[in-house]
Design a protein around this motif. Structure first.
Motif, mmCIF file in Angstrom:
data_model
loop_
_atom_site.group_PDB
_atom_site.id
_atom_site.type_symbol
_atom_site.label_atom_id
_atom_site.label_comp_id
_atom_site.label_asym_id
_atom_site.label_seq_id
_atom_site.Cartn_x
_atom_site.Cartn_y
_atom_site.Cartn_z
ATOM 1 N N ILE A 49 3.407 10.070 14.161
ATOM 2 C CA ILE A 49 2.502 10.292 13.019
ATOM 3 C C ILE A 49 2.014 11.750 13.034
ATOM 4 C CG2 ILE A 49 0.288 9.622 11.978
ATOM 5 C CD1 ILE A 49 0.741 6.810 13.355
ATOM 6 N N GLY A 50 1.657 12.214 14.225
ATOM 7 C CA GLY A 50 1.128 13.579 14.346
ATOM 8 C C GLY A 50 2.147 14.641 13.985
ATOM 9 N N CYS A 51 3.412 14.403 14.303
ATOM 10 C CA CYS A 51 4.453 15.423 14.070
ATOM 11 C C CYS A 51 5.175 15.237 12.740
ATOM 12 C CB CYS A 51 5.502 15.369 15.183
ATOM 13 S SG CYS A 51 4.824 15.738 16.795
ATOM 14 N N SER A 52 4.850 14.189 12.005
ATOM 15 C CA SER A 52 5.625 13.902 10.791
ATOM 16 C C SER A 52 5.556 15.060 9.791
ATOM 17 C CB SER A 52 5.087 12.627 10.129
ATOM 18 O OG SER A 52 5.824 12.371 8.953
ATOM 19 N N PRO A 53 6.709 15.479 9.248
ATOM 20 C CA PRO A 53 6.679 16.566 8.267
ATOM 21 C C PRO A 53 6.162 16.120 6.896
ATOM 22 C CG PRO A 53 8.925 15.788 8.599
ATOM 23 C CD PRO A 53 8.071 15.033 9.563
ATOM 24 N N LEU A 54 6.033 14.810 6.709
ATOM 25 C CA LEU A 54 5.544 14.281 5.424
ATOM 26 C C LEU A 54 4.460 13.244 5.692
ATOM 27 C CD1 LEU A 54 8.951 13.658 3.565
ATOM 28 C CD2 LEU A 54 7.227 15.368 2.946
ATOM 29 N N PRO A 55 3.565 13.015 4.719
ATOM 30 C CA PRO A 55 2.627 11.900 4.863
ATOM 31 C C PRO A 55 3.432 10.620 5.116
ATOM 32 C CG PRO A 55 2.195 13.135 2.842
ATOM 33 C CD PRO A 55 3.452 13.687 3.417
ATOM 34 N N CYS A 56 2.841 9.676 5.849
ATOM 35 C CA CYS A 56 3.676 8.527 6.231
ATOM 36 C C CYS A 56 2.997 7.177 6.077
ATOM 37 C CB CYS A 56 4.194 8.713 7.653
ATOM 38 S SG CYS A 56 2.919 8.578 8.904
ATOM 39 N N ILE A 57 3.884 6.173 5.951
ATOM 40 C CA ILE A 57 3.493 4.764 5.994
ATOM 41 C C ILE A 57 3.976 4.257 7.347
ATOM 42 C CG2 ILE A 57 3.818 2.482 4.940
ATOM 43 C CD1 ILE A 57 4.839 3.963 2.402
ATOM 44 N N ILE A 58 3.151 3.486 8.043
ATOM 45 C CA ILE A 58 3.608 2.848 9.282
ATOM 46 C C ILE A 58 3.779 1.356 8.996
ATOM 47 C CG2 ILE A 58 2.900 2.152 11.617
ATOM 48 C CD1 ILE A 58 3.845 5.030 11.541
ATOM 49 N N THR A 59 4.977 0.866 9.317
ATOM 50 C CA THR A 59 5.295 -0.540 9.072
ATOM 51 C C THR A 59 6.013 -1.106 10.293
ATOM 52 O OG1 THR A 59 5.642 -0.031 6.734
ATOM 53 C CG2 THR A 59 6.506 -2.138 7.516
ATOM 54 N N CYS A 60 5.536 -2.237 10.764
ATOM 55 C CA CYS A 60 6.265 -2.956 11.816
ATOM 56 C C CYS A 60 6.594 -4.325 11.216
ATOM 57 C CB CYS A 60 5.387 -3.096 13.059
ATOM 58 S SG CYS A 60 6.244 -3.955 14.379
ATOM 59 N N ARG A 61 7.785 -4.412 10.637
ATOM 60 C CA ARG A 61 8.101 -5.592 9.816
ATOM 61 C C ARG A 61 8.687 -6.714 10.676
ATOM 62 N NH1 ARG A 61 6.041 -5.218 5.738
ATOM 63 N NH2 ARG A 61 7.229 -3.799 4.446
ATOM 64 N N PRO A 62 8.044 -7.886 10.647
ATOM 65 C CA PRO A 62 8.560 -9.011 11.446
ATOM 66 C C PRO A 62 9.831 -9.633 10.830
ATOM 67 C CG PRO A 62 6.594 -9.652 10.238
ATOM 68 C CD PRO A 62 6.805 -8.204 9.935
ATOM 69 N N THR A 63 10.569 -10.330 11.681
ATOM 70 C CA THR A 63 11.834 -10.932 11.211
ATOM 71 C C THR A 63 11.592 -11.922 10.076
ATOM 72 O OG1 THR A 63 11.599 -12.465 13.042
ATOM 73 C CG2 THR A 63 13.165 -10.669 13.336
#
Ligand code: NAP
Length: 529
Positions: A49-63
């Motif tokens: 997140i800290g190094c991302s060159p763009l704003p970001c969405i964080i998703t941990c999608r379950p099966t």
């Protein structure tokens, strides 16, 4: 302004950052890091997140929601807490509506991680509540949207389902129009492409695209380059007029590249999409009718190909529109135009494309074709339009076909007894004294590139310099027929000339301006490789 987001399945921090850098250079505004397979290292996610060159969405999608995380929700939420509440916060956190609804504990924990009206902690991350159905439109689609809209913790509504038909897109547009919260409403699959491209027209919060073709995270997701270059993402606005190619199948059509390239070259406010419609009149009528009914869609026309060319005539007639006289006679139309007053016009530009290719190479006007004898080889759909077009302008047309009866049928139907259309068997072609020969069979088409409807030995007897040989086959561009005819000194016209001219006639009907023919040719040749 609707953002363009690239989804990245994270395998390592380096790989994800490299992909995000590429997404940024390809024009993405946002990235979604899918940490499904990377959920055991919250410290690394925080670094990402800290190094991302763009704003970001964080998703941990379950099966169970189509993702790849197969752990339990408690561990998932603990990992997310550890990764998003650090020094660097993501712009958005995506949590599935189903998980959010079923657990009070999860709601509480997520409530601590994101910004909402009752939040007291210094967090800026917005919550995307999401719901996906990889099979179909869920029965409770609207209830799901209402539940997300009602949650005060939810900043963005995201609803995604598998489109069964083009009509699914209309419901996605209606959802976008009906929300006061930022909303993402997308349809998956080939039929769902309009929802992705036109998300901007309807003010969606974002649309997703893949960085490369093999990195799509959902079925039917176009690439960033396709969105930006092919589908004119930057030019799309609420008033953009919508066009398309209706057929089954249409996935490999060159028409989107040609027409969108033409819109670009002339600064026309339009976008052109593949529009697959199942092969029945009912499907055609229901889909085209629904697209026309949605006034804010500004659906203004379509190229219509197999198997819907007859359906277009029937539909336009039933709707009280106008059918071009020659299209009516041919029994097939390939162009739908929605006029400014909303009335419909069905016409056939296939014959026009062929006529124009021939008259331009002869340096004459259409009406001067009356002095010409034309041999058409084949009696199928393409031949039908071409025979009708040349006969209409007074040429004497002989139809040479493998199955002579079909040639006779075509001559009887289109000739109306004026003696201008004659049927003949293919074996007698070598005796022809025509000045123009037009191949309307698939002979010579890839992969059968060594085939030709005319034996090379026949050139040089009756035919040579001055004879026009036109092959409607355009893949490959220079067929065996074209090569043999050139060798014999004939004037040759390859199938690309008909293709770009029929497209040009459509472009002119829709835009009221001349088509950029040179641009069309350049695009078609690059599409053909
Ligand atoms: P179609 O309706 O299937 O008709 C095919 C015709 O070719 C029939 O008359 C058939 O004869 C004849 N034929 C097929 N195989 C043959 C063979 N081995 N030997 C002799 N004759 C044969 O197809 P269509 O829609 O008219 O399309 C024909 C070609 O036109 C396509 O391959 C395409 O390349 C070209 N085309 C080009 C453009 C363009 O813009 N350049 C547009 C449309 C079509 P029978 O009646 O005996 O079966």
């Amino acid at each position: 302004m609707t953002k363009l987001a690239a989804a990245i399945l994270v395998h390592s921090i380096d790989q994800a950052l490299e992909a995000a850098g590429r997404a940024a250079s390809l024009g993405a505004d946002l990235v979604e890091y899918r940490i499904d397979l990377f959920a055991d290292d919250p410290g690394a996610v925080e670094d990402l997140i800290g190094c991302s060159p763009l704003p970001c969405i964080i998703t941990c999608r379950p099966t169970w929601e189509g993702g790849q995380y197969d752990g339990d929700d408690r561990d998932r939420i603990s990992m997310l807490e550890a990764s998003v509440l650090g020094e660097h916060q993501p712009t958005y956190l995506d949590i599935e509506l189903a998980a959010f609804q079923r657990s009070f504990n999860l709601r509480q924990k997520v409530g601590l991680m994101v910004d909402h009206p009752a939040q007291v902690r210094p967090v800026e991350t917005g919550l995307i509540l999401s719901s996906h159905d990889f099979e179909q439109r869920p029965m409770d689609l609207l209830q799901r949207v209402e539940a997300m809209a009602a949650s005060t913790t939810c900043r963005v509504i995201k609803i995604v389902w598998m489109a069964k038909s083009l009509r699914d897109n209309l419901e996605a547009f209606e959802i976008l129009q009906g929300q006061y919260k930022p909303t993402i409403a997308l349809c998956m699959g080939e039929a769902g492409l309009p929802s992705r491209v036109l998300a901007k027209k309807f003010g969606a919060m974002l649309s997703f695209a893949a960085i490369d073709g093999d990195e799509a995270t959902a079925p039917g997701q176009p690439t960033l380059t396709q969105m930006k270059k092919l589908y004119r993402w930057d030019a799309i606005n609420a008033q953009t007029k919508v066009y398309g190619v209706i057929g089954h199948p249409v996935a490999h059509s060159a028409s989107p590249a040609i027409h969108n390239g033409g819109f670009d070259a002339t600064d026309f406010d339009g976008v052109y999409l593949p529009m697959p419609i199942a092969p029945s009149y009912e499907a055609f009528k229901a889909t085209v009718g629904a697209w026309l009914d949605m006034t804010d869609l500004h659906f203004r026309g379509a190229s219509v190909t197999i198997p819907h060319k007859q359906n277009l005539i029937q539909f336009v007639r039933e709707q009280g529109g106008e059918v071009e006289e020659l299209a009516q006679k041919i029994g097939a139309a390939n162009t739908l135009t929605v006029r400014d007053d909303g009335s419909l016009f069905a016409s056939n530009t296939d014959y026009a494309g062929a006529l124009d290719a021939v008259v331009e190479s002869l340096g004459i006007e259409r009406h001067e074709l009356a002095d010409f004898r034309v041999a058409v080889i084949g009696a199928g759909g393409a031949a039908r339009s071409i025979v009708a077009g040349f006969a209409h302008y007074g040429a004497t047309v002989t139809v040479y076909n493998r199955t002579r009866e079909k040639a006779q049928l075509l001559a009887d139907e289109l000739g109306c007894g004026d003696g201008k259309i004659i049927a003949a068997s293919l074996e007698t072609l070598c005796e022809s004294v025509s000045q123009v020969f037009i191949n309307c069979t698939p002979l010579g088409m890839h992969p059968h590139v060594d085939q030709s409807p005319i034996e090379p030995t026949h050139f040089g007897k009756n035919w040579g310099p001055g004879t026009v040989v036109f092959d409607t086959v355009y893949n490959p561009r220079f067929t065996k027929l074209i090569k043999d005819a050139r060798e014999a000194g004939c004037v040759t016209i390859d199938g690309t000339q008909m293709f770009i001219r029929q497209a040009a006639a459509q472009f002119e009907l829709w835009t009221g301006t001349d088509a950029p023919l040179a641009e069309f040719e350049k695009i078609l040749l690059s599409e053909l490789g």
